[in-house]
Design a protein around this motif. Sequence first.
Motif, PDB file in Angstrom:
ATOM      1  N   GLY A  49      -5.842   2.637   6.678  1.00  0.00           N
ATOM      2  CA  GLY A  49      -4.754   3.205   6.120  1.00  0.00           C
ATOM      3  C   GLY A  49      -3.811   3.274   7.837  1.00  0.00           C
ATOM      4  O   GLY A  49      -3.336   2.638   8.344  1.00  0.00           O
ATOM      5  N   ILE A  50      -3.250   4.713   7.311  1.00  0.00           N
ATOM      6  CA  ILE A  50      -2.451   4.966   8.968  1.00  0.00           C
ATOM      7  C   ILE A  50      -3.083   6.362   9.037  1.00  0.00           C
ATOM      8  O   ILE A  50      -3.601   6.985   8.515  1.00  0.00           O
ATOM      9  CB  ILE A  50      -0.885   5.081   8.003  1.00  0.00           C
ATOM     10  CG1 ILE A  50      -0.658   5.680   6.956  1.00  0.00           C
ATOM     11  CG2 ILE A  50      -0.552   3.485   7.674  1.00  0.00           C
ATOM     12  CD1 ILE A  50       0.615   6.193   6.768  1.00  0.00           C
ATOM     13  N   PRO A  51      -2.504   6.805  10.204  1.00  0.00           N
ATOM     14  CA  PRO A  51      -2.817   8.222  11.493  1.00  0.00           C
ATOM     15  C   PRO A  51      -2.725   9.513  10.288  1.00  0.00           C
ATOM     16  O   PRO A  51      -3.410  10.639  10.327  1.00  0.00           O
ATOM     17  CB  PRO A  51      -2.528   8.235  11.865  1.00  0.00           C
ATOM     18  CG  PRO A  51      -2.482   6.982  12.554  1.00  0.00           C
ATOM     19  CD  PRO A  51      -1.654   5.910  11.819  1.00  0.00           C
ATOM     20  N   ASP A  52      -1.876   9.545   9.376  1.00  0.00           N
ATOM     21  CA  ASP A  52      -0.876  10.452   9.024  1.00  0.00           C
ATOM     22  C   ASP A  52      -0.315  10.061   7.492  1.00  0.00           C
ATOM     23  O   ASP A  52       1.174  10.051   7.379  1.00  0.00           O
ATOM     24  CB  ASP A  52       0.081  11.124   9.632  1.00  0.00           C
ATOM     25  CG  ASP A  52       0.567  12.705   9.652  1.00  0.00           C
ATOM     26  OD1 ASP A  52      -0.432  13.001   7.921  1.00  0.00           O
ATOM     27  OD2 ASP A  52       0.972  13.747  10.223  1.00  0.00           O
ATOM     28  N   PRO A  53      -0.837  10.060   6.772  1.00  0.00           N
ATOM     29  CA  PRO A  53      -0.183   9.615   5.188  1.00  0.00           C
ATOM     30  C   PRO A  53       0.564  10.975   4.969  1.00  0.00           C
ATOM     31  O   PRO A  53       1.294  10.426   4.016  1.00  0.00           O
ATOM     32  CB  PRO A  53      -0.926   9.281   4.483  1.00  0.00           C
ATOM     33  CG  PRO A  53      -2.898  10.083   4.771  1.00  0.00           C
ATOM     34  CD  PRO A  53      -2.460  10.052   6.451  1.00  0.00           C
ATOM     35  N   THR A  54      -0.087  11.595   4.961  1.00  0.00           N
ATOM     36  CA  THR A  54       0.716  13.337   4.356  1.00  0.00           C
ATOM     37  C   THR A  54       2.711  13.519   5.017  1.00  0.00           C
ATOM     38  O   THR A  54       3.317  14.028   4.874  1.00  0.00           O
ATOM     39  CB  THR A  54       0.478  14.307   4.398  1.00  0.00           C
ATOM     40  OG1 THR A  54      -0.007  14.921   6.007  1.00  0.00           O
ATOM     41  CG2 THR A  54      -1.129  14.243   3.730  1.00  0.00           C
ATOM     42  N   GLY A  55       2.030  12.538   6.608  1.00  0.00           N
ATOM     43  CA  GLY A  55       3.875  12.517   6.712  1.00  0.00           C
ATOM     44  C   GLY A  55       3.995  14.683   8.117  1.00  0.00           C
ATOM     45  O   GLY A  55       4.905  15.034   7.745  1.00  0.00           O
ATOM     46  N   ILE A  56       2.751  14.861   7.854  1.00  0.00           N
ATOM     47  CA  ILE A  56       2.699  16.761   8.873  1.00  0.00           C
ATOM     48  C   ILE A  56       3.261  16.739   9.705  1.00  0.00           C
ATOM     49  O   ILE A  56       4.264  17.409   9.727  1.00  0.00           O
ATOM     50  CB  ILE A  56       1.134  17.211   8.252  1.00  0.00           C
ATOM     51  CG1 ILE A  56       0.831  16.863   7.251  1.00  0.00           C
ATOM     52  CG2 ILE A  56       1.073  18.088   8.878  1.00  0.00           C
ATOM     53  CD1 ILE A  56      -0.428  18.123   6.476  1.00  0.00           C
ATOM     54  N   ARG A  57       2.993  15.162  10.814  1.00  0.00           N
ATOM     55  CA  ARG A  57       3.568  15.639  11.866  1.00  0.00           C
ATOM     56  C   ARG A  57       4.568  14.806  12.060  1.00  0.00           C
ATOM     57  O   ARG A  57       5.695  14.799  12.223  1.00  0.00           O
ATOM     58  CB  ARG A  57       2.213  14.839  12.775  1.00  0.00           C
ATOM     59  CG  ARG A  57       1.950  13.820  12.768  1.00  0.00           C
ATOM     60  CD  ARG A  57       1.106  13.200  13.857  1.00  0.00           C
ATOM     61  NE  ARG A  57       0.674  12.074  13.201  1.00  0.00           N
ATOM     62  CZ  ARG A  57       0.847  10.740  13.757  1.00  0.00           C
ATOM     63  NH1 ARG A  57       1.928  10.500  14.385  1.00  0.00           N
ATOM     64  NH2 ARG A  57       0.072   9.757  12.944  1.00  0.00           N
TER      65      ARG A  57
END
Length: 98
Positions: A49-57
């Motif tokens: 996966g990736i650290p922030d899939p939601t793109g919040i940061r």
Amino acid sequence: MADTLAWPVRVVDGAFVMVEVGSEEEARQNVAVLAATRQGERIPAPGYGIPDPTGIREFDTAELTSAAARFVPGVPVRVVEDRADDTGTLTITVDVNP
């Protein structure tokens, strides 16, 4: 060539939808699942996966291409476009060519 379940898993006319293993559609689906998975979410594969899939940061496209190189080997992934609209919704267009 063999088939595998399509993602998302769905049934049409009483049968599971399938995609051909090694096809461009399978590669697209694999990259989409990877991009939607937070690292650590899959206990047997904590690096997937990736650290922030939601793109919040902030969605880091380099993280996506790096993860794809590790977890979807043999499929070149290139981010074509990365833009936010007036509502702040981020759209990332990815070119996947198996």
